[in-house]
Design an enzyme around this catalytic site. Structure first.
Site, PDB file in Angstrom:
ATOM      1  N   LYS A   1       0.878  -1.166   0.000  1.00  0.00           N
ATOM      2  CA  LYS A   1       0.000   0.000   0.000  1.00  0.00           C
ATOM      3  C   LYS A   1       0.924   1.228   0.000  1.00  0.00           C
ATOM      4  O   LYS A   1       0.891   2.076   0.902  1.00  0.00           O
ATOM      5  CB  LYS A   1      -0.923  -0.041   1.240  1.00  0.00           C
ATOM      6  CG  LYS A   1      -2.030   0.984   1.258  1.00  0.00           C
ATOM      7  CD  LYS A   1      -3.166   0.709   0.282  1.00  0.00           C
ATOM      8  CE  LYS A   1      -4.130   1.887   0.257  1.00  0.00           C
ATOM      9  NZ  LYS A   1      -5.182   1.751  -0.775  1.00  0.00           N
TER      10      LYS A   1
ATOM     11  N   ASP B   1      -5.434  -3.219  -2.223  1.00  0.00           N
ATOM     12  CA  ASP B   1      -6.877  -3.200  -2.518  1.00  0.00           C
ATOM     13  C   ASP B   1      -7.133  -3.724  -3.931  1.00  0.00           C
ATOM     14  O   ASP B   1      -8.047  -4.520  -4.166  1.00  0.00           O
ATOM     15  CB  ASP B   1      -7.485  -1.806  -2.293  1.00  0.00           C
ATOM     16  CG  ASP B   1      -6.646  -0.673  -2.868  1.00  0.00           C
ATOM     17  OD1 ASP B   1      -5.521  -0.923  -3.344  1.00  0.00           O
ATOM     18  OD2 ASP B   1      -7.122   0.487  -2.840  1.00  0.00           O
TER      19      ASP B   1
ATOM     20  N   ASP C   1      -1.912 -12.356   5.453  1.00  0.00           N
ATOM     21  CA  ASP C   1      -2.923 -13.087   6.222  1.00  0.00           C
ATOM     22  C   ASP C   1      -4.279 -12.968   5.532  1.00  0.00           C
ATOM     23  O   ASP C   1      -4.969 -13.962   5.291  1.00  0.00           O
ATOM     24  CB  ASP C   1      -2.993 -12.516   7.649  1.00  0.00           C
ATOM     25  CG  ASP C   1      -4.042 -13.237   8.485  1.00  0.00           C
ATOM     26  OD1 ASP C   1      -4.087 -14.472   8.426  1.00  0.00           O
ATOM     27  OD2 ASP C   1      -4.808 -12.547   9.182  1.00  0.00           O
TER      28      ASP C   1
HETATM   29  C1  IPM Z   1      -2.896 -17.600  10.213  1.00  0.00           C
HETATM   30  C2  IPM Z   1      -3.791 -17.259  11.365  1.00  0.00           C
HETATM   31  C3  IPM Z   1      -2.969 -16.534  12.424  1.00  0.00           C
HETATM   32  C4  IPM Z   1      -2.435 -15.262  11.814  1.00  0.00           C
HETATM   33  C5  IPM Z   1      -3.714 -16.257  13.734  1.00  0.00           C
HETATM   34  C6  IPM Z   1      -4.312 -17.501  14.319  1.00  0.00           C
HETATM   35  C7  IPM Z   1      -2.846 -15.558  14.715  1.00  0.00           C
HETATM   36  O1  IPM Z   1      -4.877 -16.507  10.959  1.00  0.00           O
HETATM   37  O2  IPM Z   1      -1.929 -18.370  10.409  1.00  0.00           O
HETATM   38  O3  IPM Z   1      -3.137 -17.126   9.104  1.00  0.00           O
HETATM   39  O4  IPM Z   1      -3.141 -14.244  11.792  1.00  0.00           O
HETATM   40  O5  IPM Z   1      -1.299 -15.261  11.350  1.00  0.00           O
HETATM   41 MN    MN Z   2      -4.967 -16.213   8.810  1.00  0.00          MN
END
Ligand code: IPM
Ligand code: MN
Length: 355
Positions: A190, A222, A246
């Protein structure tokens, strides 16, 4: 070969899918003359219940002494709805990533033609989807200090911090993967808003000349979220920071038809971790409905990446493809004719024995 594998089942459906992963490993060991030595460790909610600590020192020792770590899932609803809980299962996962220096998380995404009708996307968009997301895993807003709520509970702060070195080491992994794949790397950031993203872009631009065969493209996050839906087969290797990775990998996981199919590897300074990307899915635990294929494909990734057992890894992948082609799988995939977690795992074992 002989290898020590740490088993961290964690919470929710973690233990159930771990059983299937280990059965597959044992079948491989028997057929191809390997020896896998397992040690189990506590992590997450299970570790808090037993010791009060989400990533106990014993578990860390176990991980340090293993050749690879197989990980189930983490998370428990009793903490999710209690924002004041100071000890949380997720802290166990984050502590493990940090202490093992697991700075790059590799999340492959590919579609299976036999599952095209399970995906929310139209089939023509799913054709040829096969990419890897390299998510930076030990930096950014997940780990920045300060991270706090003020005493009155009126203001809070999270800090997103990246150093050039943190970016470089993750980026090198992504460039190498692109070089061994279709030579395309997409940096997702971003940079039009965030200073950290500008550092990512600058660092990747500086590194790019070392990999002249790799074409580099830059996308704002985005737009990337949209492109993943519109034309997911344009990607080869996506490189991105921790939180964007994530979010985008959960989004990407719906392309194949179920998040329950997605494996991952976390690599870095010490022992690597292999785990399905889905969570602990507590509503399903004990019901024999959890999809074991994400775990089983993580086992394949471990054999391939950690132990260079390409043939054995390939056979596991073929077995899963065969199961999907035959319509043999859990309720998330085949709601009309579902089989249990155990039977889904057994299909893979029978295939390996037969082949
Ligand atoms: C992942 C999960 C984790 C993260 C959580 C459980 C902390 O969502 O491994 O993607 O956000 O990294
Ligand atoms: Mn995750």
């Amino acid at each position: 070969m002989k290898a020590k594998i740490a088993l961290l089942s964690g919470d929710g459906i973690g233990p159930e899918i771990m059983v299937q992963g280990v059965k597959v490993l044992n079948t491989i060991a028997e057929k191809y003359n390997h020896e896998f030595i397992y040690r189990e460790g506590l992590i997450g909610g299970a570790a808090i219940d037993a010791t009060g600590i989400p990533y106990p020192d014993d578990t860390h020792e176990l991980c340090l002494n293993a050749d690879a770590i197989l990980f189930g899932a983490i998370g428990d609803p009793k903490y999710d709805n209690n924002p004041s809980a100071t000890v949380r299962p997720e802290q166990g996962l984050l502590a493990m990533r940090k202490k093992l220096g697991l700075y790059a998380n590799l999340r492959p995404v590919r579609t299976f033609p036999s599952l095209f009708d399970k995906s929310p996307l139209k089939s023509d968009r799913l054709e040829g989807v096969d990419f890897m997301v390299v998510r930076e895993l030990t930096g950014g807003i997940y780990f920045g200090q300060p991270s706090e709520i003020d005493e009155e509970g009126m203001n809070s702060v999270d800090t997103c911090l990246y150093s050039k070195d943190e970016i470089l080491r993750a980026a090198r992994i992504a460039f190498d993967l692109a070089g061994n794949s279709r030579n395309k790397l997409t940096l997702v950031d971003k940079a039009n808003v965030l200073a950290t993203s500008r550092l990512w872009r600058k660092t990747v631009q500086e590194l790019a000349p070392e990999y002249p065969e790799v074409e580099v493209e830059y996308l704002f996050v985005d737009n990337a979220a949209m492109q993943l839906i519109i034309r997911p087969n344009q990607f080869d290797v996506i490189l991105t920071e921790n939180m964007f990775g994530d979010i985008l990998t959960d989004e990407a996981s719906v392309l194949p038809g179920s998040i329950g199919l997605q494996p991952s590897a976390s690599v870095g300074d010490k022992t690597s971790v292999f785990e399905p990307i889905h969570g602990s899915y507590p509503q399903a635990s004990g019901k024999h409905i959890a999809n074991p294929y994400g775990m089983i494909l993580s086992v394949a990734m471990m054999l391939d990446k950690q132990f260079s057992l390409k043939n054995e890894a390939g056979i596991i992948v073929k077995a899963v493809e065969e199961a999907l082609d035959t319509g043999f799988g859990t309720v998330d995939l085949f709601p009309n004719q579902p089989v249990s977690t155990e039977l889904a795992g057994q299909f893979i074992i029978d295939y390996i024995k037969r082949i």
